[in-house]
Enzyme design. Structure first.
Site, PDB file in Angstrom:
ATOM      1  N   CYS A 131       0.747  -1.241   0.000  1.00 37.30           N
ATOM      2  CA  CYS A 131       0.000   0.000   0.000  1.00 37.30           C
ATOM      3  C   CYS A 131       0.786   1.304   0.000  1.00 37.30           C
ATOM      4  O   CYS A 131       1.915   1.401   0.440  1.00 37.30           O
ATOM      5  CB  CYS A 131      -0.968   0.027   1.174  1.00 37.30           C
ATOM      6  N   GLY A 175       1.078  -0.388  -4.787  1.00 35.45           N
ATOM      7  CA  GLY A 175      -0.058  -1.302  -4.706  1.00 35.45           C
ATOM      8  C   GLY A 175      -0.929  -1.195  -5.929  1.00 35.45           C
ATOM      9  O   GLY A 175      -1.318  -0.083  -6.311  1.00 35.45           O
ATOM     10  N   SER A 193      13.462  -2.280 -11.716  1.00 35.34           N
ATOM     11  CA  SER A 193      13.964  -2.211 -10.356  1.00 35.34           C
ATOM     12  C   SER A 193      15.478  -2.393 -10.264  1.00 35.34           C
ATOM     13  O   SER A 193      16.097  -1.953  -9.299  1.00 35.34           O
ATOM     14  CB  SER A 193      13.254  -3.244  -9.477  1.00 35.34           C
ATOM     15  N   CYS A 232      15.096  -9.487   7.247  1.00 26.60           N
ATOM     16  CA  CYS A 232      14.935 -10.464   6.167  1.00 26.60           C
ATOM     17  C   CYS A 232      16.266 -11.077   5.754  1.00 26.60           C
ATOM     18  O   CYS A 232      16.299 -12.117   5.098  1.00 26.60           O
ATOM     19  CB  CYS A 232      14.239  -9.835   4.965  1.00 26.60           C
ATOM     20  N   TYR A 260      14.176  -1.552  -3.295  1.00 26.86           N
ATOM     21  CA  TYR A 260      13.173  -1.960  -4.289  1.00 26.86           C
ATOM     22  C   TYR A 260      11.864  -1.186  -4.259  1.00 26.86           C
ATOM     23  O   TYR A 260      11.361  -0.763  -5.299  1.00 26.86           O
ATOM     24  CB  TYR A 260      12.884  -3.453  -4.111  1.00 26.86           C
ATOM     25  N   ASP A 278      17.552  -6.483  -8.210  1.00 24.24           N
ATOM     26  CA  ASP A 278      17.522  -6.011  -6.825  1.00 24.24           C
ATOM     27  C   ASP A 278      17.484  -7.135  -5.804  1.00 24.24           C
ATOM     28  O   ASP A 278      17.971  -6.970  -4.678  1.00 24.24           O
ATOM     29  CB  ASP A 278      16.316  -5.080  -6.611  1.00 24.24           C
ATOM     30  N   CYS A 300      16.142  -1.783   9.494  1.00 23.35           N
ATOM     31  CA  CYS A 300      15.766  -3.177   9.733  1.00 23.35           C
ATOM     32  C   CYS A 300      16.341  -4.056   8.635  1.00 23.35           C
ATOM     33  O   CYS A 300      16.080  -3.823   7.444  1.00 23.35           O
ATOM     34  CB  CYS A 300      14.244  -3.317   9.771  1.00 23.35           C
ATOM     35  N   ASN A 332      -0.952   1.615   5.582  1.00 21.20           N
ATOM     36  CA  ASN A 332       0.155   0.933   4.918  1.00 21.20           C
ATOM     37  C   ASN A 332       0.972   0.231   5.990  1.00 21.20           C
ATOM     38  O   ASN A 332       1.512   0.876   6.889  1.00 21.20           O
ATOM     39  CB  ASN A 332       1.032   1.955   4.174  1.00 21.20           C
ATOM     40  N   GLY A 333       1.063  -1.097   5.919  1.00 21.45           N
ATOM     41  CA  GLY A 333       1.858  -1.825   6.894  1.00 21.45           C
ATOM     42  C   GLY A 333       1.201  -3.112   7.327  1.00 21.45           C
ATOM     43  O   GLY A 333       0.264  -3.600   6.686  1.00 21.45           O
TER      44      GLY A 333
END
Length: 475
Positions: free
Chosen positions: A12, A39, A295, A449, A254, A358, A446, A113-114
């Protein structure tokens, strides 16, 4: 079950306008157009004139939803908008946003968004108390908590709610009198504030949403901050100060548009430097550098700049279809890859090719592209990735595979190279990535990942077993 996806998918884009002088509907429409990359499943705009409030939303791209006309209301002066990619809840009309509700305090519209990591727990508690939910998205938890709050003002109700939810969120909310924006305490997702020459206030997920309406960038909304906009201007409230920051590194890799600036860092400059760092670290040589458009393009130009190897357009992108990941089934996604990219044989034939992208999530798309390049006559193909291997899922607003479907969780770099069929494969190091995003403190990002260092307590646990947690519950 999680969708098998070729790319990370981010949930989003949100937008908001407060103006007594301009057409807020048109401004919001243009802003959503600029945020379409965030989105592509659905879009919507909510409006108010101070007495009435209405929302227009539907499945599809912005230009499809508002193909015939824009929403209109006499004397409209506040609007919020939303473009969606689903990470909690299916891609259904009932899950489109903005959400519009009536409660004892009046009318309220919300765009989110989230991803809320404790949404399942909160929703269960609310349902046990008799609350009825109309959607299967986590965003509805927020409006229910606001509606149930016993605080007097909308500012107090909203802040009380935000202190209860955990995870990633950037919000635009609208009452009949006020426009509200909020960013989660860790700052996972971006949100910025702008102002037009006519005095209209703008909230946008990215600065490209300000540029399209000729708004001047004022500042980023701070992590843990809520801003309230009314006729008296912008009022700031810190509902969660002094939290450890953890902005999403993938915004720079990205998600965001290259022309956006997030928390003081140019996205283009970060990606260009990622490409330069790739050239330094990999040591790869070849005849040409190409990108997986779009990208991978900025990083590819950075690689070419640093290495001295010419950048050429080796893959043509069909720009009349959306991102590959918006397709709802794997078969359709596979077909979309073929529709989306095609090699230029005269450029590729007989060349040692360095291809920059990416990320690699499952490896299937990368494998298809490598195969296409070989069929076009490439002598050799070395692949460079402007991010480290993705070995862990994200629960902060990105629709990811379960860990067993992430190729880097089960295979070494050499095994991934063999799987995709490349002659060489190199992933950017975390240290190289940190150096590339030089305007942001690397300790305030963060990287979960890549290294599983989830910044929120219990953050390694999603809100249920999958994105469909509120649709596949046992009765």
């Amino acid at each position: 079950m999680y969708d098998k996806i070729p790319k990370w998918k981010e949930e989003c884009g949100v937008y908001g306008v407060y103006s007594r002088t301009e057409d807020v509907s048109t401004l919001t429409y243009l802003g959503l157009y600029a945020l379409q990359h965030r989105g592509q499943e659905s879009a919507g705009i909510a409006l108010t004139d101070g007495a009435w409030m209405d929302v227009t939303r539907d499945m599809g791209l912005v230009n499809e939803v508002f193909r015939h006309q824009l929403p209109h209301m006499e004397n409209q002066y506040i609007a919020i908008g939303h473009v969606r990619y689903s990470t909690t809840g299916s891609s259904l009309f009932c899950n489109t946003q903005p959400l519009l509700v009536n409660f004892s305090g009046g009318k309220l519209a919300l765009a989110h968004n989230g991803n809320l990591t404790n949404a399942a727990e909160i929703r269960h508690d609310l349902e046990q108390q008799g609350t009825i939910f109309q959607t299967s998205i986590d965003s509805e938890v927020i409006v229910n908590l606001i509606a149930r709050s016993r605080k007097e003002t909308i500012e107090e109700k909203t802040m009380e709610t935000l202190k209860q939810v955990k995870g990633a969120y950037c919000l635009t909310l609208m009452t009949e009198e006020k426009l509200i924006g909020a960013r989660d305490p860790q700052g996972f997702r971006p949100l910025c504030l702008g102002k037009t020459a006519e005095g209209s206030w703008i909230l946008s997920s990215e600065t490209c949403g300000l540029d399209v309406v000729d708004a001047e960038f004022v500042r980023d909304i701070k992590p843990g901050e809520m801003v309230v906009i009314d006729d008296d201007g912008v009022h700031s409230y810190m509902f969660a100060p002094n939290q450890k920051l953890a902005s999403c590194i993938f915004e720079y890799i990205y998600f965001a548009r290259p022309d956006s600036v997030i928390d003081g860092q140019s996205v283009h400059d970060a990606r260009f430097m990622m490409g330069r760092m790739l050239a330094r670290e990999s040591g790869f040589t070849g005849d040409i550098v190409i990108s997986v458009p779009d990208s991978g393009t900025t990083a590819a130009t950075g690689f070419a700049y640093e290495s001295g190897i010419p950048f050429v357009e080796g893959l043509i992108k069909n720009r009349y279809i959306g991102r590959t990941f918006i397709q709802p089934t794997q078969k359709m996604r596979d077909q979309a890859v073929k529709l989306k990219l095609n090699p230029i044989a005269s450029v590729i034939r007989g060349k040692d090719v360095i291809m920059v992208d990416d990320s690699i999530v499952r490896g299937t798309t990368s494998g298809k592209i490598v195969k296409m390049l070989r069929s076009a006559g490439a002598k050799s193909i070395k692949m460079c990735i402007s991010s480290p291997p993705i070995g862990y899922p994200c629960f902060y607003g990105i629709d990811t595979s379960v860990r067993k479907e992430l190729i880097a969780a089960t295979k070494s770099v050499e095994e991934i190279r063999q799987f995709i069929g490349a002659d060489g494969l190199y992933f950017l190091s975390i240290d190289g990535l940190k150096k590339s995003v030089s305007a942001v403190d690397p300790e305030q990002m963060c990287y979960a990942c890549f290294n599983s260092a989830y910044p929120i307590e219990d953050g390694e646990k999603p809100a249920g077993d999958s994105k469909y947690v509120f649709e596949q519950r046992k009765r």
